[in-house]
Design a protein around this motif. Structure first.
Motif, mmCIF file in Angstrom:
data_model
loop_
_atom_site.group_PDB
_atom_site.id
_atom_site.type_symbol
_atom_site.label_atom_id
_atom_site.label_comp_id
_atom_site.label_asym_id
_atom_site.label_seq_id
_atom_site.Cartn_x
_atom_site.Cartn_y
_atom_site.Cartn_z
ATOM 1 N N LYS A 147 27.543 6.059 50.817
ATOM 2 C CA LYS A 147 27.005 7.281 51.420
ATOM 3 C C LYS A 147 25.662 7.021 52.100
ATOM 4 N N GLN A 148 25.471 5.813 52.556
ATOM 5 C CA GLN A 148 24.195 5.411 53.160
ATOM 6 C C GLN A 148 23.724 6.379 54.244
ATOM 7 N N THR A 149 24.623 6.773 55.131
ATOM 8 C CA THR A 149 24.215 7.607 56.263
ATOM 9 C C THR A 149 23.879 9.039 55.850
ATOM 10 N N ASP A 150 24.234 9.424 54.630
ATOM 11 C CA ASP A 150 23.939 10.780 54.152
ATOM 12 C C ASP A 150 22.615 10.858 53.402
ATOM 13 N N LYS B 24 20.621 -1.488 52.143
ATOM 14 C CA LYS B 24 21.022 -0.222 52.766
ATOM 15 C C LYS B 24 19.833 0.728 52.890
ATOM 16 N N ARG C 47 18.147 2.163 56.277
ATOM 17 C CA ARG C 47 18.020 3.614 56.496
ATOM 18 C C ARG C 47 16.579 3.998 56.845
ATOM 19 N N GLU D 19 15.574 4.485 60.488
ATOM 20 C CA GLU D 19 16.096 5.600 61.273
ATOM 21 C C GLU D 19 14.980 6.560 61.676
#
Length: 308
Positions: free
Chosen positions: A150-153, A180, A184, A187
């Motif tokens: 769920k890295q992108t969450d 990860k 993140r 970003e």
């Protein structure tokens, strides 16, 4: 007594009355957990201790403990446990039975829960990771694997929890999850929702973990400098020390003033030029304030108006 002191006392009194009234008339674990969490996140170390001794807060904490011990809503239970832990109203060992029950429910539901709840569970269980049934859930193929998927969450506060859980000799070590998290942190806008204290603690955790990826460290350091007005003297010293240890002095996180970068986008080439941050342009502390200062008395220059 100054006007400011009077305002503070009135505000604290009103807050206590609101909590007392709702505890009796409209109790619900959802608002109770969120209320205690906000007190924990917005207080300073000193005022957090004062709140933890308040009778209304203690009563709220007792009701939340009872709810957590028997509640079936995993997300609310985890929020409750985090709030109690941050307020130092419940020790990790005392939360162990509830954490074990929450883990069992999550496994039964095939981990179908939000990234935020998983991050909370990771942070809450980290001090107990080697005990009993919890041990297997902190192995790389279990809870850390779910977080990686769920890295992108994961948002800023989630990353802060994960880094805090990984910090220190007794922290949960997972190289893949650490990678990860670092990815993140690169970003844009990932730092939204973080308090100034969160930023300092994240920097210390990254230093402890030996992270030296400047693409992740620079944005975090830049955010700290933008919000330096929110940092206490101790926090400022701590983050400067952390960045110095990572071989990237905090003032150096900005690109050299005058330097230019060009990147290709769907709309064509975009060129940006670096400027030095000027004094007075940093964000002022607001999220963690215990109270807001009252406005100064209004001065009326119109003599006719003054006569009314």
């Amino acid at each position: 007594m100054t006007r400011l002191a009077v305002c503070v006392r009135v505000k604290l009194h009103l807050d206590r009355e609101v909590v007392r009234q709702n505890l009796q008339d409209s109790w619900d674990a959802r608002w109770g957990a969120e209320a205690l969490y906000q007190v924990a996140k917005r207080s300073t170390a000193r005022t957090r201790q004062e709140w933890a001794e308040d009778k209304a807060v203690l009563k709220l904490a007792e009701k939340l403990k009872e709810q957590a011990a028997s509640g079936s809503d995993v997300d609310i239970t985890l929020l409750t446990l985090e709030a109690l832990r941050r307020m130092a109203l419940q020790e990790p060992e005392d939360q162990k039975p509830v954490i074990e029950r929450v883990l069992a429910l999550m496994v039964e539901r095939n981990w179908r829960h939000s990234a935020k709840s998983l991050a909370r569970l990771f942070w809450l269980g980290a001090p107990l990771k080697g005990e009993g049934s919890l041990k297997k859930h902190f192995e790389p193929k279990s809870l850390p694997s779910q977080l990686r998927s769920k890295q992108t969450d994961l948002d800023g506060p989630d990353l802060a929890l994960i880094l805090a859980a990984m910090k220190g000799e007794k922290g949960v070590k997972d190289t893949a999850l650490q990678s990860k998290v670092v990815l993140r942190l690169k970003e844009k806008f990932i730092h939204r929702g973080l308090s100034a204290t969160d930023i300092v603690e994240m920097a210390e955790a990254l230093q402890d973990l030996g992270v030296q990826d400047e693409a992740a460290l620079r944005p975090l350091g830049q955010e700290a400098l933008r919000r330096r007005g929110e940092l206490t003297p101790d926090e400022s010293h701590r983050i400067h020390t952390a960045y110095q240890a990572m071989q990237l002095p905090l003032p150096k996180v900005w690109d050299t003033p005058g330097s230019m970068k060009t990147k290709n986008t769907a709309d064509g080439k975009i060129t940006t030029q670096a400027f030095a941050l000027q004094d007075g342009h940093e964000k002022k502390r607001h999220g963690n304030n215990d109270f807001e200062r009252t406005s100064p008395p209004r001065v009326v220059r119109d003599m006719k108006m003054c006569s009314y």
